[in-house]
Design a protein around this motif. Sequence first.
Motif, PDB file in Angstrom:
ATOM      1  N   MET A 156       0.654  -9.367   2.617  1.00  0.00           N
ATOM      2  CA  MET A 156       2.004  -8.935   2.802  1.00  0.00           C
ATOM      3  C   MET A 156       2.278  -7.938   1.896  1.00  0.00           C
ATOM      4  SD  MET A 156       5.669 -11.110   2.498  1.00  0.00           S
ATOM      5  CE  MET A 156       5.020 -12.622   2.587  1.00  0.00           C
ATOM      6  N   PHE A 157       2.706  -8.152   0.606  1.00  0.00           N
ATOM      7  CA  PHE A 157       3.182  -7.007  -0.258  1.00  0.00           C
ATOM      8  C   PHE A 157       1.988  -6.472  -1.035  1.00  0.00           C
ATOM      9  CE2 PHE A 157       5.037  -5.297  -4.177  1.00  0.00           C
ATOM     10  CZ  PHE A 157       5.779  -4.573  -3.651  1.00  0.00           C
ATOM     11  N   LEU A 158       1.302  -7.492  -1.329  1.00  0.00           N
ATOM     12  CA  LEU A 158      -0.257  -6.948  -2.315  1.00  0.00           C
ATOM     13  C   LEU A 158      -1.024  -6.173  -1.455  1.00  0.00           C
ATOM     14  CD1 LEU A 158      -0.403 -10.227  -4.478  1.00  0.00           C
ATOM     15  CD2 LEU A 158       0.803  -7.860  -5.107  1.00  0.00           C
ATOM     16  N   PRO A 159      -1.579  -4.823  -1.772  1.00  0.00           N
ATOM     17  CA  PRO A 159      -2.379  -4.293  -1.091  1.00  0.00           C
ATOM     18  C   PRO A 159      -3.752  -4.680  -1.320  1.00  0.00           C
ATOM     19  CG  PRO A 159      -1.738  -2.972  -2.817  1.00  0.00           C
ATOM     20  CD  PRO A 159      -0.718  -4.050  -2.918  1.00  0.00           C
ATOM     21  N   THR A 160      -4.718  -4.234  -0.643  1.00  0.00           N
ATOM     22  CA  THR A 160      -6.090  -4.871  -1.075  1.00  0.00           C
ATOM     23  C   THR A 160      -6.537  -3.955  -2.127  1.00  0.00           C
ATOM     24  OG1 THR A 160      -6.995  -2.993   0.743  1.00  0.00           O
ATOM     25  CG2 THR A 160      -6.743  -5.251   1.587  1.00  0.00           C
ATOM     26  N   PRO A 161      -7.621  -4.816  -2.863  1.00  0.00           N
ATOM     27  CA  PRO A 161      -8.030  -4.005  -4.024  1.00  0.00           C
ATOM     28  C   PRO A 161      -8.796  -2.624  -4.034  1.00  0.00           C
ATOM     29  CG  PRO A 161      -9.285  -6.273  -3.943  1.00  0.00           C
ATOM     30  CD  PRO A 161      -8.227  -5.801  -2.743  1.00  0.00           C
ATOM     31  N   HIS A 162      -9.635  -2.386  -2.908  1.00  0.00           N
ATOM     32  CA  HIS A 162     -10.384  -1.518  -2.702  1.00  0.00           C
ATOM     33  C   HIS A 162      -9.474   0.065  -2.406  1.00  0.00           C
ATOM     34  CE1 HIS A 162     -10.168  -2.965   1.291  1.00  0.00           C
ATOM     35  NE2 HIS A 162     -10.211  -1.613   1.819  1.00  0.00           N
ATOM     36  N   ASP A 163      -8.098  -0.135  -2.176  1.00  0.00           N
ATOM     37  CA  ASP A 163      -7.549   0.840  -1.649  1.00  0.00           C
ATOM     38  C   ASP A 163      -6.445   1.314  -2.864  1.00  0.00           C
ATOM     39  OD1 ASP A 163      -6.302   2.820  -0.103  1.00  0.00           O
ATOM     40  OD2 ASP A 163      -5.760   1.720   1.456  1.00  0.00           O
ATOM     41  N   ALA A 164      -7.047   2.021  -3.662  1.00  0.00           N
ATOM     42  CA  ALA A 164      -6.002   2.333  -5.017  1.00  0.00           C
ATOM     43  C   ALA A 164      -4.834   3.288  -4.661  1.00  0.00           C
ATOM     44  CB  ALA A 164      -7.065   2.931  -5.884  1.00  0.00           C
ATOM     45  N   LYS A 165      -4.972   4.178  -3.915  1.00  0.00           N
ATOM     46  CA  LYS A 165      -4.083   5.249  -3.424  1.00  0.00           C
ATOM     47  C   LYS A 165      -3.002   4.575  -2.644  1.00  0.00           C
ATOM     48  CE  LYS A 165      -6.804   9.152  -2.966  1.00  0.00           C
ATOM     49  NZ  LYS A 165      -6.851  10.584  -1.949  1.00  0.00           N
ATOM     50  N   ASP A 166      -3.400   3.678  -1.906  1.00  0.00           N
ATOM     51  CA  ASP A 166      -2.233   2.929  -1.132  1.00  0.00           C
ATOM     52  C   ASP A 166      -1.704   1.984  -2.115  1.00  0.00           C
ATOM     53  OD1 ASP A 166      -0.799   2.118   1.268  1.00  0.00           O
ATOM     54  OD2 ASP A 166      -2.212   0.162   1.344  1.00  0.00           O
ATOM     55  N   ALA A 167      -2.336   1.272  -3.065  1.00  0.00           N
ATOM     56  CA  ALA A 167      -1.648   0.486  -3.692  1.00  0.00           C
ATOM     57  C   ALA A 167      -0.753   1.225  -4.889  1.00  0.00           C
ATOM     58  CB  ALA A 167      -2.468  -0.376  -4.707  1.00  0.00           C
ATOM     59  N   ILE A 168      -1.017   2.416  -5.334  1.00  0.00           N
ATOM     60  CA  ILE A 168      -0.134   3.095  -6.151  1.00  0.00           C
ATOM     61  C   ILE A 168       1.191   3.557  -5.321  1.00  0.00           C
ATOM     62  CG2 ILE A 168       0.084   5.344  -7.298  1.00  0.00           C
ATOM     63  CD1 ILE A 168      -2.808   4.916  -8.300  1.00  0.00           C
ATOM     64  N   SER A 169       0.840   4.016  -4.087  1.00  0.00           N
ATOM     65  CA  SER A 169       1.992   4.467  -3.276  1.00  0.00           C
ATOM     66  C   SER A 169       2.960   3.481  -3.072  1.00  0.00           C
ATOM     67  CB  SER A 169       1.495   5.333  -2.041  1.00  0.00           C
ATOM     68  OG  SER A 169       0.749   4.583  -1.125  1.00  0.00           O
ATOM     69  N   LYS A 170       2.481   2.489  -2.537  1.00  0.00           N
ATOM     70  CA  LYS A 170       3.343   1.029  -2.201  1.00  0.00           C
ATOM     71  C   LYS A 170       4.057   0.752  -3.429  1.00  0.00           C
ATOM     72  CE  LYS A 170       2.030  -1.913   0.943  1.00  0.00           C
ATOM     73  NZ  LYS A 170       1.602  -2.938   1.713  1.00  0.00           N
ATOM     74  N   TYR A 171       3.331   0.683  -4.621  1.00  0.00           N
ATOM     75  CA  TYR A 171       4.168   0.184  -5.672  1.00  0.00           C
ATOM     76  C   TYR A 171       5.305   1.215  -6.300  1.00  0.00           C
ATOM     77  CZ  TYR A 171       1.100  -3.736  -6.310  1.00  0.00           C
ATOM     78  OH  TYR A 171       0.384  -4.839  -6.294  1.00  0.00           O
ATOM     79  N   ALA A 172       4.905   2.594  -6.194  1.00  0.00           N
ATOM     80  CA  ALA A 172       6.003   3.686  -6.463  1.00  0.00           C
ATOM     81  C   ALA A 172       6.925   3.579  -5.297  1.00  0.00           C
ATOM     82  CB  ALA A 172       5.313   4.753  -6.209  1.00  0.00           C
ATOM     83  N   GLY A 173       6.639   3.265  -4.175  1.00  0.00           N
ATOM     84  CA  GLY A 173       8.079   3.339  -3.150  1.00  0.00           C
ATOM     85  C   GLY A 173       8.764   1.992  -3.343  1.00  0.00           C
ATOM     86  N   PHE A 174       8.123   0.875  -3.855  1.00  0.00           N
ATOM     87  CA  PHE A 174       9.015  -0.150  -4.087  1.00  0.00           C
ATOM     88  C   PHE A 174       9.849   0.009  -5.373  1.00  0.00           C
ATOM     89  CE2 PHE A 174       9.563  -4.572  -6.249  1.00  0.00           C
ATOM     90  CZ  PHE A 174      10.390  -4.923  -5.400  1.00  0.00           C
ATOM     91  N   PHE A 175       9.221   0.595  -6.387  1.00  0.00           N
ATOM     92  CA  PHE A 175      10.079   1.022  -7.419  1.00  0.00           C
ATOM     93  C   PHE A 175      11.206   1.866  -7.436  1.00  0.00           C
ATOM     94  CE2 PHE A 175      10.512   3.014 -11.606  1.00  0.00           C
ATOM     95  CZ  PHE A 175      11.254   1.942 -12.433  1.00  0.00           C
ATOM     96  N   GLY A 176      10.811   2.874  -6.561  1.00  0.00           N
ATOM     97  CA  GLY A 176      11.897   3.973  -6.104  1.00  0.00           C
ATOM     98  C   GLY A 176      12.918   3.314  -5.312  1.00  0.00           C
ATOM     99  N   MET A 177      12.623   2.419  -4.436  1.00  0.00           N
ATOM    100  CA  MET A 177      13.695   1.882  -3.706  1.00  0.00           C
ATOM    101  C   MET A 177      14.568   1.037  -4.433  1.00  0.00           C
ATOM    102  SD  MET A 177      13.212  -0.653  -0.247  1.00  0.00           S
ATOM    103  CE  MET A 177      12.192   0.457   0.655  1.00  0.00           C
ATOM    104  N   VAL A 178      13.961   0.025  -5.393  1.00  0.00           N
ATOM    105  CA  VAL A 178      14.711  -0.790  -6.236  1.00  0.00           C
ATOM    106  C   VAL A 178      15.586   0.078  -6.976  1.00  0.00           C
ATOM    107  CG1 VAL A 178      14.502  -2.493  -8.022  1.00  0.00           C
ATOM    108  CG2 VAL A 178      13.234  -2.638  -6.167  1.00  0.00           C
TER     109      VAL A 178
END
Length: 69
Positions: A1-23
């Motif tokens: 759901m919210f947690l990305p797969t561990p092998h996709d680091a760029k996707d994880a960074i962009s997802k967390y950055a997007g979430f933090f920016g939205m918050v």
Amino acid sequence: MFLPTPHDAKDAISKYAGFFGMVVSIAFALNLILPTGETLSNAPKLVASILISIFLGWLSFAIKSKNKP
């Protein structure tokens, strides 16, 4: 759901950055919109804004769109 797969680091960074920016942006907007008065002083207003923005951000990332083929 919210947690990305561990092998996709760029996707994880962009997802967390997007979430933090939205918050941050939702908390800032709610902090400006909510009135300060006797019932809601500055500190509780900020805490309420941050909590609401975290829940709204989580909800927006938790909703998955269904694509029809």
